[in-house]
Design an enzyme around this catalytic site. Structure first.
Site, PDB file in Angstrom:
ATOM      1  N   ASP A  82      43.698  40.344  35.003  1.00 48.38           N
ATOM      2  CA  ASP A  82      42.476  40.217  35.806  1.00 48.38           C
ATOM      3  C   ASP A  82      42.729  40.316  37.317  1.00 48.38           C
ATOM      4  O   ASP A  82      43.758  39.863  37.817  1.00 48.38           O
ATOM      5  CB  ASP A  82      41.851  38.845  35.473  1.00 48.38           C
ATOM      6  CG  ASP A  82      40.367  38.809  35.724  1.00 48.38           C
ATOM      7  OD1 ASP A  82      39.700  39.850  35.586  1.00 48.38           O
ATOM      8  OD2 ASP A  82      39.852  37.715  36.052  1.00 48.38           O
ATOM      9  N   THR A 234      37.076  28.369  36.538  1.00 43.58           N
ATOM     10  CA  THR A 234      37.013  27.058  37.185  1.00 43.58           C
ATOM     11  C   THR A 234      36.513  25.954  36.250  1.00 43.58           C
ATOM     12  O   THR A 234      36.985  24.809  36.345  1.00 43.58           O
ATOM     13  CB  THR A 234      36.126  27.169  38.447  1.00 43.58           C
ATOM     14  OG1 THR A 234      36.691  28.189  39.285  1.00 43.58           O
ATOM     15  CG2 THR A 234      36.055  25.872  39.213  1.00 43.58           C
TER      16      THR A 234
HETATM   17  O1  G3H Z   1      37.759  36.590  36.953  1.00 41.20           O
HETATM   18  C1  G3H Z   1      37.611  35.383  36.736  1.00 41.20           C
HETATM   19  C2  G3H Z   1      36.385  34.710  37.038  1.00 41.20           C
HETATM   20  O2  G3H Z   1      35.500  35.467  37.726  1.00 41.20           O
HETATM   21  C3  G3H Z   1      36.274  33.249  36.966  1.00 41.20           C
HETATM   22  O3  G3H Z   1      35.447  32.720  37.985  1.00 41.20           O
HETATM   23  O4  G3H Z   1      36.563  30.522  38.173  1.00 41.20           O
HETATM   24  O5  G3H Z   1      34.359  30.905  39.184  1.00 41.20           O
HETATM   25  O6  G3H Z   1      34.571  30.793  36.719  1.00 41.20           O
HETATM   26  P1  G3H Z   1      35.220  31.134  38.022  1.00 41.20           P
HETATM   27 ZN    ZN Z   2      36.590  37.049  38.896  1.00 38.92          ZN
END
Ligand code: G3H
Ligand code: ZN
Length: 298
Positions: A82, A234
Site C-alpha cells: 500500500d 487507524t
Molecule cells: O491505506 C490505508 C488507509 O487509507 C487507512 O486509513 O488509517 O485512516 O483508516 P486510516
Molecule cells: Zn490510505
C-alpha cells in the site's frame, strides 16, 4: 488456503465492500485473520511503505509472516502493498506474494503522476499484479502538511479521472471524496454524489482511503454508491492501543507483553469482524443491528 489475487476478490465483490486492513506488526495480521474468520468473509491484508520503513526498510520479514498467516486462514485472503512511492519497493512486490500494489504518486504534478504510475502498471500487470493508484489527495498521510478533506482541489474530478484511468491503465482508483487518513474520531462526511459520479465515469473499482474516520452509516452509503475496496488502518490501532492502556492501567506491574498484547490483538480482531460484516451488508437496516456504530469514536 492459498492466497487469492486481489483482482479476483474485488471482481467477486458483487455490490459488497471488501475490507482492506493495514498490517504493521505480526499481531495485526493475526487479528485480521481471526476477525475475517469470525465474520466468514474475505479480507485484504495490506502492508504500507510506511510500515516497511518501520521494519527498518525490510519488506521480506513482515511480508513473509503476513503471507504465512494468510495461508493458514480458512477464508480467502489477498495481500496488497500500500501507498508505494519508491519504485524499488513496487519492483520487488511480485517476489513477496503480493497480488496487488497501490502506487501513490498523488503528490506529483498530474502528468508526472500519469507517467510514473503508467510505468508501474506496465511492470506489475505483466507479472499478474493488480494496480491501484490515487488521483486527488486523500489528506492526513504521515509527514503531510494538514490538508482539509473539504479543501477545494482535495476532491477527485470525474472528468480528470476518466483521462487518468485511460492514460495509466490502472485497475482501481483511490479517490478523494471527503475522508482523511489517521482520524481518531468517526465524523468524516463523504460526498456520496461524487462517489456515484466517479463510479459512472470510470470503469474500474473505486477505493476509499482513510476509512477509520468514516461513520458506519456513511461507509454503507459509500459502498451502495460504488466504493469497493475500503481501507482501514487507524481503527485497528485505536482498538489495540486502548486495550493495552486499559490493561496496564489495571495491572501496572505487568512486564510480560503477552499479557497485554493478547487483549489488544483480540480488540483488533473484534474491530475487523465488525467492519467486514458491515461492508458486506451495505443494504442492511442499521436499526436492526444494536451494535451498529459500536466503534463510533472508539
Ligand atoms: O491505506 C490505508 C488507509 O487509507 C487507512 O486509513 O488509517 O485512516 O483508516 P486510516
Ligand atoms: Zn490510505
Amino acid at each position: 488456503m492459498p492466497l487469492v489475487g486481489t483482482a479476483e476478490m474485488i471482481e467477486a465483490a458483487d455490490g459488497r465492500g471488501i475490507g482492506a486492513f493495514n498490517v504493521i506488526t505480526v499481531e495485526h495480521a493475526e487479528a485480521i485473520a481471526d476477525g475475517a474468520t469470525r465474520a466468514g468473509l474475505p479480507v485484504i491484508m495490506q502492508i504500507s511503505e510506511n510500515a516497511v520503513a518501520f521494519h527498518d526498510g525490510r519488506l521480506e520479514p513482515i511480508a513473509a509472516a503476513t503471507a504465512a498467516i494468510a495461508r493458514a486462514c480458512d477464508v480467502n485472503v489477498a495481500l496488497h502493498l500500500d501507498h508505494v512511492t519508491d519504485p524499488r519497493l513496487w519492483e520487488i512486490a511480485p517476489q513477496h506474494g503480493f497480488g496487488s500494489v497501490m502506487i501513490d504518486q498523488s503528490k506529483l504534478p498530474y502528468e508526472d503522476n500519469i507517467a510514473e504510475t503508467g510505468r508501474a502498471v506496465e511492470f506489475l500487470n505483466s507479472r499478474g499484479l493488480w494496480v491501484e493508484s490515487e488521483l486527488g489527495q486523500v489528506g492526513g498521510k504521515e509527514g503531510d502538511t494538514p490538508l482539509s478533506a473539504h479543501a477545494p482541489g482535495a476532491r477527485t474530478n470525474p472528468l480528470e479521472a476518466i483521462d487518468y484511468v485511460a492514460q495509466t491503465g490502472v485497475d482501481a482508483l483511490a479517490v478523494a471524496v471527503g475522508s482523511s487518513h489517521a482520524m481518531t474520531t468517526r465524523d468524516a462526511a463523504l460526498d456520496i454524489d461524487l462517489i456515484a459520479a466517479l463510479r459512472t465515469a470510470v470503469g474500474v473499482p473505486l477505493v476509499l482511503h482513510g476509512s477509520s474516520g468514516v461513520p458506519d452509516v456513511e461507509l454503507r452509503r459509500a459502498v451502495r454508491a460504488g466504493m469497493v475496496k475500503i481501507n482501514i488502518g487507524t481503527a485497528l490501532n485505536i482498538a489495540y492501543t486502548n486495550a493495552i492502556r486499559d490493561y496496564l492501567g489495571e495491572n501496572p506491574d505487568t512486564v510480560d507483553p503477552r499479557k497485554y498484547v493478547t487483549p489488544a490483538r483480540e480488540a483488533m480482531a473484534t474491530t475487523v469482524a465488525h467492519f467486514l460484516t458491515l461492508l458486506a451488508n451495505p443494504r442492511a437496516n442499521p436499526s436492526e443491528n444494536p451494535h451498529e456504530n459500536a466503534h463510533e469514536n472508539a
